[in-house]
Structures are given as structure tokens and as C-alpha cells.
Design an enzyme around this catalytic site. Structure first.
Site: not given
Lengths: 93, 234
Positions: B86, B203, B205
């Protein structure tokens, strides 16, 4: 002797890059009845003052600043204007 | 495997990354303040999501000149891994480690959603755990995630297999309807020519912990750890 300069920098999206914010503002203007507005592009305006030995040195430094930080050459174009700050203006603050 | 997560003023996904690498995958991880200049102990540098330096001027523009950046460039030149997520992707394009730029979303909205993306090349450490053209669903959260570059660069990205992820439909079709932000050619993530630097808007994660009901992003981290183990075996 160094001289103080007032600089006005205009950063705009390159013509090939779609500007959705500009398009949104254009439709807002249309809603207000300004049918004649054909294209709106939104950019950034940056003002700064700087000291330099002469105007060509000031221009060279500004060019560098734009290229390195103030604009992203991948998506943006820039131009700038320079005026000399007179001692009179300085006194007036 | 040693991970380092860069922390700029304004980073806000830094601890999410550490939760995955350290907390879930038991890999040594340290947080790196943006003023540090020595990253020699690290195998992987992660530039996390957030709003580095407030994203003033442009996303990632000021982070490019932070003290840690020279060490990140050195890390890249040594062929070690860098993952930009990002805002991290935006920083990597600003610094020139990846080509192109991320600009305002086509429809002007900040998008916070879960979107399907397609793995375009599974021959890299990042994507080895996935099958080719596998569709995974990963969160996105950005206002300026529309990938843009000139036609020549786009062609060279395609020719070199540097487009790693594309936004797609649930069944893997690449079309305008499944492009959330107007990215050129539905690009969601790219790598550099050498393949050691990855930038992506989604994302991974946030899709790595079973508690969050999806672990489809976890393969990216596991792929890296596996790659390091292969190197060690040689």
C-alpha cells in the site's frame, strides 16, 4: 550579493493522465448551469521564497526541486514564475 | 529469516506486519525507525501501509528522502527482499525502485474492501506457495491506488513477467468491472526486473491470521521464508 525571490510553482497532471477530481468538479459546474465548461484539470500551487545569487541560479535550483520532490515526472508537469523581492517589499514585511 | 519493518511517522500497518512475521510465523522481526541507517542484519525489509509523513505533497514523496532510504536502496542492490504494501508500494515507486506511480482512484472514493486478485506469475519466491492464476481474496484500503505508467513501461512489465497480481472477478476474469480503482491493466502488484522487490496495493498481512477468517495472503510471507531456507541449503 544574494537576492530574495518570490516563486510560484504550478504542478499539473500530465495530459495523458485521467484526472477524476477535475472530472467531478466539471460535473459540479455543469450542475450549476455552466454548460460551457469543457475540461477541468486540478493541480497544485506552491509558493516559496528563496535567496540565490541571481535569477538563473534561482531558476536552476527550482527546476531541481520540482524534479526531485515537488512534482513526480511520471505523472506530472510543472512550471514556475519568479519575481525579485525588492527591499521595499521586505521593509513592508 | 530476519524481517525488518520500516516505521515512518504516519505508518499504521507496521505492527500488523510484525504480528504476522513474528507472531504467527516465528521469524525474528525488528521495527526500524525511519532515521536508522544500518539494515545489514536483515533478509527482508517490509515497507508497510499507512500515510508516511502524512502523505503531504504526494503519497510517499517525502518518505523518499528519509535517512533510512539509502540503506533500503543498498539492501535492494544486494538482491535482498523488499516488500512494499500500500503506502509502501507508493514509496517504492517514488524512490524509483519500482516503475510507475499510484494516483487517485478512478471514482475518487477511498476504498476499504476485500477484493479478488489473480496470481500472474508463481515462479517467484513470493508466489511459489500459490498455483498459477490462483485467485486469492485480500483486503484493500486506499484512496490513491490506481497504478499508472507509460505504454512503453507497461509493455516491458508485461514482457518481463513483472506483473505479479491483477484485480479480477471471483473466477479470475480480468475486466473493468473487477478493477476497483481504475489501475492500468488491472495491476495490483508488480516486481522489479530482478524479482527481489515487490510492491502491491492489497494487504496480505490482513489476510494471514485465522482469527481474521482468511489466510490467503499468508503465502507471500511463507514463500519468502521457504526461499531463504533453499538458499541456506545451498
Amino acid at each position: 550579493m544574494s537576492q530574495q525571490y518570490q516563486c510560484r510553482i504550478y504542478v499539473t497532471l500530465r495530459p495523458s493522465v485521467l484526472d477524476p477530481a477535475g472530472t467531478a468538479v466539471q460535473s459540479g459546474l455543469k450542475q450549476l448551469g455552466y454548460e460551457g465548461v469543457e475540461q477541468v484539470r486540478i493541480g497544485k500551487y506552491i509558493e516559496l521564497t528563496m535567496t540565490a545569487t541571481d535569477e538563473s541560479h534561482a531558476r536552476q535550483q527550482l527546476d531541481e526541486m520540482c524534479d526531485r520532490l515537488l512534482a513526480n515526472p511520471v505523472i506530472e508537469n510543472y512550471r514556475f514564475e519568479i519575481t525579485t523581492v525588492t527591499s521595499n517589499q521586505l521593509l513592508m514585511g | 529469516m530476519k524481517f525488518g519493518v520500516i516505521v515512518f511517522p504516519g505508518s499504521n500497518c507496521d505492527r500488523d506486519v510484525a504480528t504476522v512475521t513474528d507472531g504467527l510465523l516465528n521469524q525474528s522481526t525488528r521495527m526500524i525507525w525511519h532515521q536508522e541507517t544500518d539494515l545489514d542484519d536483515l533478509d527482508v525489509v517490509v515497507i508497510p501501509g499507512g500515510f508516511s509523513y502524512g502523505d503531504y505533497l504526494r503519497c510517499g514523496a517525502i518518505a523518499r528522502f528519509s535517512p533510512v532510504m539509502q540503506a533500503i536502496i543498498k539492501h535492494a542492490e544486494q538482491g535482498k527482499f523488499i516488500l512494499g504494501i500500500c503506502n509502501g508500494f507508493q514509496v517504492l515507486t517514488e524512490v524509483g525502485l519500482l516503475p510507475g506511480a499510484l494516483i487517485r482512484n478512478r471514482d475518487l472514493h477511498f476504498i476499504c474492501d476485500r477484493v479478488p486478485i489473480r496470481v500472474e506469475n508463481n515462479q517467484l519466491p513470493w508466489t511459489k506457495p500459490y498455483s498459477n492464476h490462483q485467485v486469492i481474496t485480500v483486503p484493500i484500503a486506499h484512496g490513491e491506488g490506481r497504478y499508472y505508467t507509460d505504454q512503453d513501461t507497461l509493455k516491458s512489465l508485461e514482457d518481463n513477467g513483472q506483473i505479479l497480481f491483477r484485480y479480477c472477478s471471483q473466477i479470475g476474469e480480468i475486466n473493468e468491472e473487477s478493477n476497483p480503482n481504475g489501475s492500468l491493466d488491472n495491476i495490483a502488484g508488480i516486481i522489479n526486473k530482478k524479482g527481489n522487490i515487490l510492491g502491491m496495493m492489497p494487504h496480505p498481512e490482513r489476510a494471514s491470521d485465522p482469527l481474521l477468517r482468511s489466510i490467503e495472503g499468508r503465502g507471500l510471507f511463507e514463500g519468502l521464508i521457504e526461499a531463504k531456507m533453499l538458499i541456506n541449503r545451498i
